[in-house]
Enzyme design. Structure first.
Site, mmCIF file in Angstrom:
data_model
loop_
_atom_site.group_PDB
_atom_site.id
_atom_site.type_symbol
_atom_site.label_atom_id
_atom_site.label_comp_id
_atom_site.label_asym_id
_atom_site.label_seq_id
_atom_site.Cartn_x
_atom_site.Cartn_y
_atom_site.Cartn_z
ATOM 1 N N GLY A 146 -1.546 -5.007 -6.380
ATOM 2 C CA GLY A 146 -0.999 -5.990 -7.313
ATOM 3 C C GLY A 146 -1.838 -6.099 -8.564
ATOM 4 O O GLY A 146 -2.488 -5.136 -8.970
ATOM 5 N N SER A 147 -1.849 -7.290 -9.141
ATOM 6 C CA SER A 147 -2.485 -7.475 -10.443
ATOM 7 C C SER A 147 -3.990 -7.641 -10.318
ATOM 8 O O SER A 147 -4.513 -7.990 -9.263
ATOM 9 C CB SER A 147 -1.908 -8.714 -11.119
ATOM 10 O OG SER A 147 -2.305 -9.871 -10.402
ATOM 11 N N VAL A 148 -4.681 -7.415 -11.444
ATOM 12 C CA VAL A 148 -6.126 -7.612 -11.478
ATOM 13 C C VAL A 148 -6.471 -9.057 -11.150
ATOM 14 O O VAL A 148 -7.364 -9.335 -10.344
ATOM 15 C CB VAL A 148 -6.694 -7.217 -12.863
ATOM 16 C CG1 VAL A 148 -8.164 -7.598 -12.969
ATOM 17 C CG2 VAL A 148 -6.527 -5.720 -13.105
ATOM 18 N N CYS A 200 1.480 1.897 -11.281
ATOM 19 C CA CYS A 200 0.072 1.691 -11.637
ATOM 20 C C CYS A 200 -0.548 2.995 -12.113
ATOM 21 O O CYS A 200 -1.653 2.992 -12.640
ATOM 22 C CB CYS A 200 -0.704 1.108 -10.469
ATOM 23 S SG CYS A 200 -0.396 1.962 -8.938
ATOM 24 N N GLU A 251 -5.890 -2.681 -4.822
ATOM 25 C CA GLU A 251 -5.514 -1.680 -5.822
ATOM 26 C C GLU A 251 -4.855 -2.480 -6.926
ATOM 27 O O GLU A 251 -3.792 -3.063 -6.728
ATOM 28 C CB GLU A 251 -4.572 -0.671 -5.154
ATOM 29 C CG GLU A 251 -4.393 0.595 -5.939
ATOM 30 C CD GLU A 251 -3.219 0.487 -6.873
ATOM 31 O OE1 GLU A 251 -3.344 -0.207 -7.907
ATOM 32 O OE2 GLU A 251 -2.189 1.095 -6.567
ATOM 33 N N GLY A 276 -4.658 -11.478 -9.573
ATOM 34 C CA GLY A 276 -4.340 -11.837 -8.188
ATOM 35 C C GLY A 276 -5.296 -11.182 -7.210
ATOM 36 O O GLY A 276 -5.776 -11.811 -6.260
ATOM 37 N N GLY A 277 -5.598 -9.916 -7.455
ATOM 38 C CA GLY A 277 -6.489 -9.187 -6.560
ATOM 39 C C GLY A 277 -7.890 -9.745 -6.590
ATOM 40 O O GLY A 277 -8.538 -9.909 -5.551
#
Lengths: 478, 478
Positions: free
Chosen positions: A197-199, A258, A221, A201-202
C-alpha cells in the site's frame, strides 16, 4: 469479531504448522484449482468493484493461481527449510559438543493487508497469504475496502477447501475496516505482517509493529517512483519502439502499478524530442478507466496539483477526456536543475515526469539524485557498453530489480524474482513480496543441539526418505 | 571524529564491496592469522581490562580466529550469494519477459556495537564484524567502554592487514563512547547495525534505527533468561553429573554469558533435592572473578535485591566470599505458583533460580510461562520419550536453540548454529549473530532482468569458472 478471528488463527497454528509438507502443498494446489474454477463467478464481481476490466482480471487470476502453485512447488522441494546439520566434533577449533540440526519454523499467525491494485494477486489468496500458508503460518487478512465482495468470495472458496481438507477455519481469517487493521498489528498473537500500500499507511503500521512490547517483523511494500533511462543511442536507434513500450507501461492499469516507470530520463536531442512527442500523443489519446478508489483519485489529483505548482515542472500533455473530473492522464517535464522534491515522488496513476539530460555526466548526476525504488530501468545500445556499466553501477544501489531494455511493469513470479527495494520503497529491503523467497519472511531458524533424532521431524534425520536439499557437515547436498 | 570515521567507511564501500570473493577471503584469513599471532601481546591487556583470565581469553581468541576463517570459507564457497537464474519464458503462466538473475549485494556500512562479555569474539574483529566484512560491507565498531585498549590493539592489527592489502583504512573504523554510538545509529550513511548487550540498551538503539527517516535493520542480541529442565528420570539416574555440569555452566565466566541457564526446573523429589543441595554447595564454594564492568556489577546487585524482595523467592545458598561486596554467587528457589516477574528475567552474573515441580503437568505448565530466550535445554532419559516430546514441543516456540542433555553455554561456531531467539532475547528472531548464516544480516537481494550478462559479475553468468552453488530454472546446482 477481529479478536475472535485472531484467536482462531492462533488456535489453528498447532494443526496447520504440523501438517506435512505434502499435505500443505496439496491444499495450496486445491486452493489454486478452486480459485481458477471460480473465474466466471469471481471476475465480474471484481470488475464491478474495481473497474480493472475483464481481460486484466482474468490475467491477474491466472497469476494468483500460479503463485499458489509456485509455493506448493517450493514446499514440496523443501530447500526453503534451509536444513543444515553439523555432527558433533569435540576436537573442532570451537568444539561442537553435540550434533546441531537447524531448520526454519513458522513464526506464527500472520496479518496480511490487501492491496487496492491487485484485488486477487495481493489480496485474500494473494502472494503474501500464499507464502505465509506455505511457511506453515495461519493468516488473518485485512480486506481492502476497495473490493470487499471479492474478498468475501475468495475467502469462501478458501474456507471450503480448508474445511474439506479437515483443517480448522482459523487457518485463514478475514477482517474488514481500519480499526480491524490496527487491532491486528497490535495483537499479541500476531507474529508478522505483510502489507502492500501507501508509504504513509505502511509507515504507520510499521510504527505500531515496532512499538509493541514485543515487536514483530513488518514487511511493507510501499510503492515507488521508478526511474527509466533512455540512452542517446537507444533513443536514436529505436526511439519509436521505446516510446510505444514506455507509454504502455506508464498507462497499464491506468498507471496503478507500484512498478510504473514514473520518472523518465531522456536525451536532450532530436531523437529525444521525438520520444517526448510520441509519449505526449499517447498520453493525450489514452483511454483510462476510473482509478481504483476515491483515496487514489484524491491522491492523483493532489499529486498532479503539486507537480503543476512546482518550479521547473511544466505540463507537456494532458488527456482531454477523463472518466472522472481532474483524472486525465498527464505528462510532465522537469528541468534537470529542478529534479528534487515532488518529481522524485511517486504519483500513483496515469502520469510520468520526463527529464531531458544534456550529456552522460549530467545523466549520471541525475540518476544519483533519484530515490531508492522497487525497480530501475535503462535502455542502451550494445555499442554503449561503458555507459551501460556506469548506469548499472549507479542504479543498482537504488533498486531491488534492475531492468535492461524492457519495462518494469509485469513482475515475473519465479524463483529468482526480487520485489523489494531500499527505503522508502519497502520497509525491509532484505526480503521480497514476489517470488519463491517471499516464504522466508514468515520463518525463523531453530537449531536443535544433541536432540535425539527420533524426536525430530523427518527432514532433520541423517538418512531420510523425504530428503530435502540440505547442508551436512558444511557440504551442500541438493 | 565519529562523522569522519563514518564518512571514511562510506567512501571505502566502493572498493571493499567490489573486491572479488577470493580477495575478501584472503584478507579475512590474514586478519585471523595476525590476530592469532598477537596472542601474547593481546591477552594480558584484555585480561587486565576484563579480569576474565588467561585461559578463557586464549580460548576466546581461538574462537575469534575461527570465526574469521569460517566466514572466509563462506565467502569462498559462495552459496551465501543465493545466486538464482531463471531464463526468459514468455510462455510461462506468468510470462518471464527476460532472463532474471538474482543475487545478494552488501547493504552498505555497518555499525557494530561490541559486547562487554566477549572482548575479542564479539568486539572489534568479532562475529558481527567478520560477517559484515565477509558480506562486502565496511564496518564502524563502537568500542565497549569495558575494554578500550583491547579494542585499539585489535583495530591496529586489522588496520595493518588492510593497509598491506592495499585497502582504504575506512574499511574498518573504531569509535568510542555513548555519543558516538548514538551518532552511528542515526547517521544516514550507516545501513545496518549489529549489537550485543542489554535489553534496555538494545531497545533504545533499535528505536533510533526505526525512527530514522529511512529505517535500517538492527540486529540486537539482548540476553535472555534461559530455561533448563531436569526430568524425574534424569534426576534419578544422573543427578550428580547434571548438578556438576549445570553448576559449571551457571558459573562459567562468573555467569556472564547470555546463554547461562538462569532458570532451572527440578523435580520435587529426593533426587531433585540432592541436585539442589549439590548446586547449593557449588554456589557456596565457587570462586568467581569480579564482574566485567561496574554497570554489570550494579545490575547484578539490584537484580539480586529484586529476587530477595520477591514473594515466593528464597535464598538457598550464597557464596561467603566475593571479589566485590554484594557480588557473591547466589542460588534462589522460587515457588512454582510464584513463577512470574523477576524470576523470569535474566540476572546477568553468577546466579540461578530453581523451581521444583510436582508432576509433568505442572512442569509443562511452568515451561509455558517462561519467556522466549536464546536457548532452552532439557535433560531427560530415553525411557521418558513422551515427556521429551512434550518438552521439545513446548520449548521450541520459546527458543532459538534447543539443547538436550547438554548445557547451553559454549556456542559452536558452525554452518548450522542459530543464536537468536524470539523477543525479548533478540530484536530479530529471523537472523543469527553466530554461525555461517550471520552473513545474511548484511545483504539484500537484487534481481537483474534482461541485463546483458557481459555487464554482470562472473557469479551470475550462465557458464562460469567461478561457479557457486546456485539455482537455475528452478533446479539447485551445488
Amino acid at each position: 469479531m477481529t479478536n475472535a478471528t485472531i484467536r482462531a488463527a492462533a488456535e489453528a497454528m498447532s494443526v496447520w504448522s504440523s501438517t506435512s509438507r505434502a499435505e500443505r502443498s496439496t491444499i495450496l494446489r486445491s486452493l489454486a484449482s478452486e480459485l481458477a474454477a471460480s473465474s466466471d463467478d469471481l471476475v465480474p464481481v471484481t470488475d464491478a468493484e474495481t473497474g480493472l476490466g475483464t481481460g486484466r482480471l482474468v490475467g491477474e487470476l491466472a497469476r494468483t493461481v500460479h503463485q499458489l502453485r509456485m509455493f506448493a512447488d517450493v514446499v514440496d522441494e523443501g530447500a526453503y527449510l534451509e536444513v543444515t546439520i553439523d555432527h558433533a566434533d569435540p576436537a573442532a577449533p570451537v568444539p561442537i559438543a553435540g550434533d546441531v540440526r537447524r531448520w526454519l519454523v513458522p513464526l506464527g499467525p500472520v496479518a496480511v493487508y490487501s492491496a487496492s491494485n491487485f484485488p486477487l494477486a495481493f489480496s485474500v489468496l494473494g502472494g503474501d497469504t500464499a507464502s505465509a500458508l506455505a511457511a506453515g503460518c495461519t493468516v488473518v487478512v485485512k480486506a481492502h475496502q476497495g473490493h470487499p465482495r471479492t474478498s468475501e468470495l475468495v475467502h469462501e472458496i478458501a474456507a471450503r477447501v480448508f474445511r474439506e481438507a479437515g483443517m480448522p477455519e482459523g487457518v485463514l481469517g478475514l477482517v474488514h475496516g481500519r480499526d480491524a487493521g490496527r487491532t491486528l498489528i497490535c495483537h499479541p498473537e500476531i507474529s508478522a505482517a505483510g502489507f502492500t500500500g501507501s508509504v504513509s499507511g505502511g509507515r504507520a503500521l510499521a510504527d505500531l509493529a515496532h512499538d509493541r512490547p514485543h515487536p514483530i517483523p513488518f514487511f511493507g511494500e510501499l510503492g515507488s517512483q521508478n526511474t527509466l533511462v533512455i540512452s542517446p543511442g537507444a533513443a536514436e536507434t529505436r526511439g519509436a519502439d521505446i516510446a510505444e513500450g514506455l507509454a504502455t507501461s506508464v498507462l497499464l492499469g491506468s498507471g496503478q502499478f507500484c512498478t510504473k516507470p514514473g520518472l523518465v530520463l531522456l536525451p536532450n536531442s532530436a531523437s529525444g524530442q521525438r520520444i517526448l512527442e510520441h509519449l505526449a500523443d499517447s498520453i493525450r489519446t489514452a483511454s483510462v478507466s476510473r482509478l481504483l478508489t476515491t483515496a487514489i483519485q484524491d491522491g492523483f489529483i493532489s499529486g498532479s496539483r503539486e507537480l503543476e505548482a512546482s518550479a521547473g515542472i511544466n505540463l507537456i500533455a494532458r488527456g482531454d477526456s477523463a472518466a472522472v473530473d481532474g483524472l486525465a492522464p498527464a505528462l510532465w517535464e522537469c528541468a534537470p536543475e529542478h529534479l528534487d522534491g515532488v518529481a522524485l515522488e511517486e504519483c500513483f496513476g496515469p502520469t510520468a515526469v520526463v527529464v531531458r539530460y544534456g550529456d552522460e555526466d549530467e545523466l549520471l548526476g541525475l540518476v544519483r539524485k533519484v530515490r531508492p525504488a522497487l525497480t530501475a530501468s535503462f535502455h542502451t545500445e550494445t555499442s554503449e557498453q561503458s555507459l551501460s556499466k556506469a548506469l548499472l553501477e549507479t542504479l543498482t544501489p537504488k533498486a531491488g530489480r534492475v531492468v535492461a531494455n524492457q519495462y518494469p511493469t509485469g513482475v515475473a513470479v519465479t524463483w529468482s524474482m526480487h520485489h523489494g527495494g531500499p527505503s522508502p520503497s519497502t520497509t525491509d529491503s532484505q526480503h521480497t513480496s514476489v517470488g519463491a523467497t517471499a516464504i522466508r519472511r514468515f520463518l525463523r531458524p531453530v537449531a536443535f543441539q544433541n536432540v535425539d533424532p527420533a524426536l525430530l521431524p523427518d527432514e532433520l534425520q541423517d538418512t531420510t526418505e523425504l530428503a530435502v536439499p540440505r547442508r551436512v557437515d558444511g557440504v551442500l547436498i541438493s
